[in-house]
Scaffold this motif. Structure first.
Motif, mmCIF file in Angstrom:
data_model
loop_
_atom_site.group_PDB
_atom_site.id
_atom_site.type_symbol
_atom_site.label_atom_id
_atom_site.label_comp_id
_atom_site.label_asym_id
_atom_site.label_seq_id
_atom_site.Cartn_x
_atom_site.Cartn_y
_atom_site.Cartn_z
ATOM 1 N N ILE A 26 0.328 -2.515 -8.514
ATOM 2 C CA ILE A 26 -0.165 -3.289 -7.370
ATOM 3 C C ILE A 26 0.984 -3.656 -6.446
ATOM 4 O O ILE A 26 0.892 -3.523 -5.227
ATOM 5 N N TRP A 27 2.082 -4.107 -7.015
ATOM 6 C CA TRP A 27 3.251 -4.482 -6.213
ATOM 7 C C TRP A 27 3.767 -3.284 -5.413
ATOM 8 O O TRP A 27 4.041 -3.384 -4.215
ATOM 9 N N ALA A 28 3.918 -2.131 -6.091
ATOM 10 C CA ALA A 28 4.459 -0.944 -5.417
ATOM 11 C C ALA A 28 3.536 -0.464 -4.303
ATOM 12 O O ALA A 28 4.006 -0.070 -3.234
ATOM 13 N N LEU A 29 2.244 -0.512 -4.537
ATOM 14 C CA LEU A 29 1.313 -0.045 -3.508
ATOM 15 C C LEU A 29 1.215 -1.009 -2.333
ATOM 16 O O LEU A 29 1.042 -0.587 -1.196
ATOM 17 N N CYS A 30 1.332 -2.297 -2.598
ATOM 18 C CA CYS A 30 1.216 -3.283 -1.515
ATOM 19 C C CYS A 30 2.486 -3.396 -0.685
ATOM 20 O O CYS A 30 2.415 -3.590 0.530
ATOM 21 N N THR A 31 3.640 -3.262 -1.301
ATOM 22 C CA THR A 31 4.885 -3.456 -0.557
ATOM 23 C C THR A 31 5.299 -2.217 0.229
ATOM 24 O O THR A 31 6.056 -2.336 1.195
ATOM 25 N N SER A 32 4.816 -1.047 -0.145
ATOM 26 C CA SER A 32 5.242 0.171 0.554
ATOM 27 C C SER A 32 4.210 0.638 1.568
ATOM 28 O O SER A 32 4.372 1.684 2.163
ATOM 29 N N TRP A 33 3.176 -0.123 1.776
ATOM 30 C CA TRP A 33 2.115 0.296 2.685
ATOM 31 C C TRP A 33 2.539 0.041 4.114
ATOM 32 O O TRP A 33 2.703 -1.093 4.560
ATOM 33 N N ILE B 23 -1.074 -4.396 -18.750
ATOM 34 C CA ILE B 23 -1.248 -5.391 -17.680
ATOM 35 C C ILE B 23 0.029 -5.479 -16.844
ATOM 36 O O ILE B 23 -0.026 -5.519 -15.612
ATOM 37 N N ALA B 24 1.186 -5.500 -17.501
ATOM 38 C CA ALA B 24 2.455 -5.562 -16.768
ATOM 39 C C ALA B 24 2.651 -4.315 -15.907
ATOM 40 O O ALA B 24 3.080 -4.410 -14.747
ATOM 41 N N ILE B 25 2.320 -3.146 -16.433
ATOM 42 C CA ILE B 25 2.446 -1.915 -15.652
ATOM 43 C C ILE B 25 1.502 -1.956 -14.450
ATOM 44 O O ILE B 25 1.869 -1.552 -13.342
ATOM 45 N N ALA C 22 2.307 6.205 -7.939
ATOM 46 C CA ALA C 22 1.540 7.399 -8.297
ATOM 47 C C ALA C 22 1.864 7.848 -9.715
ATOM 48 O O ALA C 22 0.960 8.180 -10.495
ATOM 49 N N VAL C 23 3.139 7.828 -10.061
ATOM 50 C CA VAL C 23 3.541 8.216 -11.416
ATOM 51 C C VAL C 23 2.992 7.225 -12.431
ATOM 52 O O VAL C 23 2.446 7.626 -13.477
ATOM 53 N N LEU C 24 3.094 5.927 -12.128
ATOM 54 C CA LEU C 24 2.561 4.924 -13.056
ATOM 55 C C LEU C 24 1.051 5.037 -13.197
ATOM 56 O O LEU C 24 0.511 4.847 -14.293
ATOM 57 N N LEU C 25 0.352 5.339 -12.106
ATOM 58 C CA LEU C 25 -1.096 5.524 -12.196
ATOM 59 C C LEU C 25 -1.437 6.719 -13.084
ATOM 60 O O LEU C 25 -2.365 6.645 -13.897
ATOM 61 N N LEU C 26 -0.696 7.815 -12.941
ATOM 62 C CA LEU C 26 -0.946 8.974 -13.798
ATOM 63 C C LEU C 26 -0.689 8.640 -15.266
ATOM 64 O O LEU C 26 -1.481 9.013 -16.141
ATOM 65 N N LEU D 75 -6.677 6.238 1.406
ATOM 66 C CA LEU D 75 -7.836 5.854 0.610
ATOM 67 C C LEU D 75 -7.441 5.706 -0.859
ATOM 68 O O LEU D 75 -7.856 4.770 -1.535
ATOM 69 N N ALA D 76 -6.608 6.628 -1.336
ATOM 70 C CA ALA D 76 -6.125 6.554 -2.718
ATOM 71 C C ALA D 76 -5.247 5.323 -2.924
ATOM 72 O O ALA D 76 -5.246 4.729 -3.992
ATOM 73 N N ARG D 77 -4.521 4.927 -1.894
ATOM 74 C CA ARG D 77 -3.674 3.725 -1.999
ATOM 75 C C ARG D 77 -4.551 2.487 -2.205
ATOM 76 O O ARG D 77 -4.300 1.680 -3.089
ATOM 77 N N GLY D 78 -5.590 2.349 -1.405
ATOM 78 C CA GLY D 78 -6.511 1.224 -1.564
ATOM 79 C C GLY D 78 -7.245 1.279 -2.891
ATOM 80 O O GLY D 78 -7.414 0.257 -3.575
ATOM 81 N N ALA D 79 -7.660 2.479 -3.278
ATOM 82 C CA ALA D 79 -8.334 2.640 -4.568
ATOM 83 C C ALA D 79 -7.388 2.329 -5.721
ATOM 84 O O ALA D 79 -7.804 1.744 -6.734
ATOM 85 N N GLY D 80 -6.117 2.691 -5.575
ATOM 86 C CA GLY D 80 -5.135 2.398 -6.627
ATOM 87 C C GLY D 80 -4.947 0.912 -6.833
ATOM 88 O O GLY D 80 -4.849 0.439 -7.966
ATOM 89 N N ILE D 81 -4.912 0.165 -5.743
ATOM 90 C CA ILE D 81 -4.796 -1.292 -5.851
ATOM 91 C C ILE D 81 -6.019 -1.861 -6.553
ATOM 92 O O ILE D 81 -5.910 -2.684 -7.468
ATOM 93 N N ALA D 82 -7.200 -1.407 -6.143
ATOM 94 C CA ALA D 82 -8.441 -1.897 -6.748
ATOM 95 C C ALA D 82 -8.532 -1.509 -8.220
ATOM 96 O O ALA D 82 -8.889 -2.340 -9.068
ATOM 97 N N LEU D 83 -8.198 -0.263 -8.531
ATOM 98 C CA LEU D 83 -8.275 0.197 -9.917
ATOM 99 C C LEU D 83 -7.252 -0.486 -10.813
ATOM 100 O O LEU D 83 -7.532 -0.765 -11.986
ATOM 101 N N ALA D 84 -6.068 -0.754 -10.299
ATOM 102 C CA ALA D 84 -5.071 -1.482 -11.092
ATOM 103 C C ALA D 84 -5.568 -2.903 -11.365
ATOM 104 O O ALA D 84 -5.372 -3.427 -12.465
ATOM 105 N N GLY D 85 -6.226 -3.511 -10.385
ATOM 106 C CA GLY D 85 -6.814 -4.835 -10.601
ATOM 107 C C GLY D 85 -7.913 -4.802 -11.649
ATOM 108 O O GLY D 85 -7.993 -5.673 -12.521
ATOM 109 N N ILE D 86 -8.764 -3.779 -11.586
ATOM 110 C CA ILE D 86 -9.822 -3.618 -12.592
ATOM 111 C C ILE D 86 -9.211 -3.378 -13.965
ATOM 112 O O ILE D 86 -9.674 -3.921 -14.974
ATOM 113 N N SER D 87 -8.144 -2.591 -14.011
ATOM 114 C CA SER D 87 -7.470 -2.316 -15.274
ATOM 115 C C SER D 87 -6.874 -3.585 -15.887
ATOM 116 O O SER D 87 -6.886 -3.758 -17.104
ATOM 117 N N VAL D 88 -6.354 -4.481 -15.031
ATOM 118 C CA VAL D 88 -5.836 -5.759 -15.532
ATOM 119 C C VAL D 88 -6.959 -6.531 -16.216
ATOM 120 O O VAL D 88 -6.791 -7.056 -17.332
#
Length: 117
Positions: free
Chosen positions: A105-112, A98-100, A4-8, A67-80
């Motif tokens: 993506i890693w943080a959102l997928c592993t903590s779900w 890209i590294a961030i 969440a902090v990295l997304l902000l 929903l925000a978790r799924g959107a965060g994964i998708a948006l981080a992918g789009i950002s890459v």
């Protein structure tokens, strides 16, 4: 919380990046000739809109929304993808973002954790 902090942070940086590209076309200079050649004003609007959506998704993650978790994964992918296409204008900055995004993506997928009712 980490994602969440990295997304902000990346959302705010994308907003500033977009504003800089919209306000003054000579802030960024293209290095070399690439296939992904867009007008800098168009890139500015793309970064601004995606940045706003990313910030809102980060706020949603703080609220605990799945929903925000799924959107965060998708948006981080789009950002890459967008930052890969942005490489001709700011190569080092794009690689850092890209590294961030990969960390997001890693943080959102592993903590779900799935709730078992």
């Amino acid at each position: 919380m980490f994602a969440a902090v990295l997304l902000l942070v990346t959302g705010c940086l994308a907003i500033f990046q977009g504003i800089a590209a919209i306000a003054n076309d000579d802030v960024y200079a293209r290095i070399g000739s690439y296939v992904f050649e867009f007008d800098l004003t168009a890139w500015g609007w793309i970064h601004l809109i995606v940045g706003i959506i990313v910030v809102l998704t980060g706020v949603g993650l703080f609220a605990g929304s799945n929903l925000a978790r799924g959107a965060g994964i998708a948006l981080a992918g789009i950002s890459v993808i967008l930052n890969f296409m942005w490489l001709p204008y700011q190569p080092w900055w794009s690689i850092i973002i890209i590294a961030i995004d990969v960390f997001i993506i890693w943080a959102l997928c592993t903590s779900w954790t799935h709730a078992t009712d």
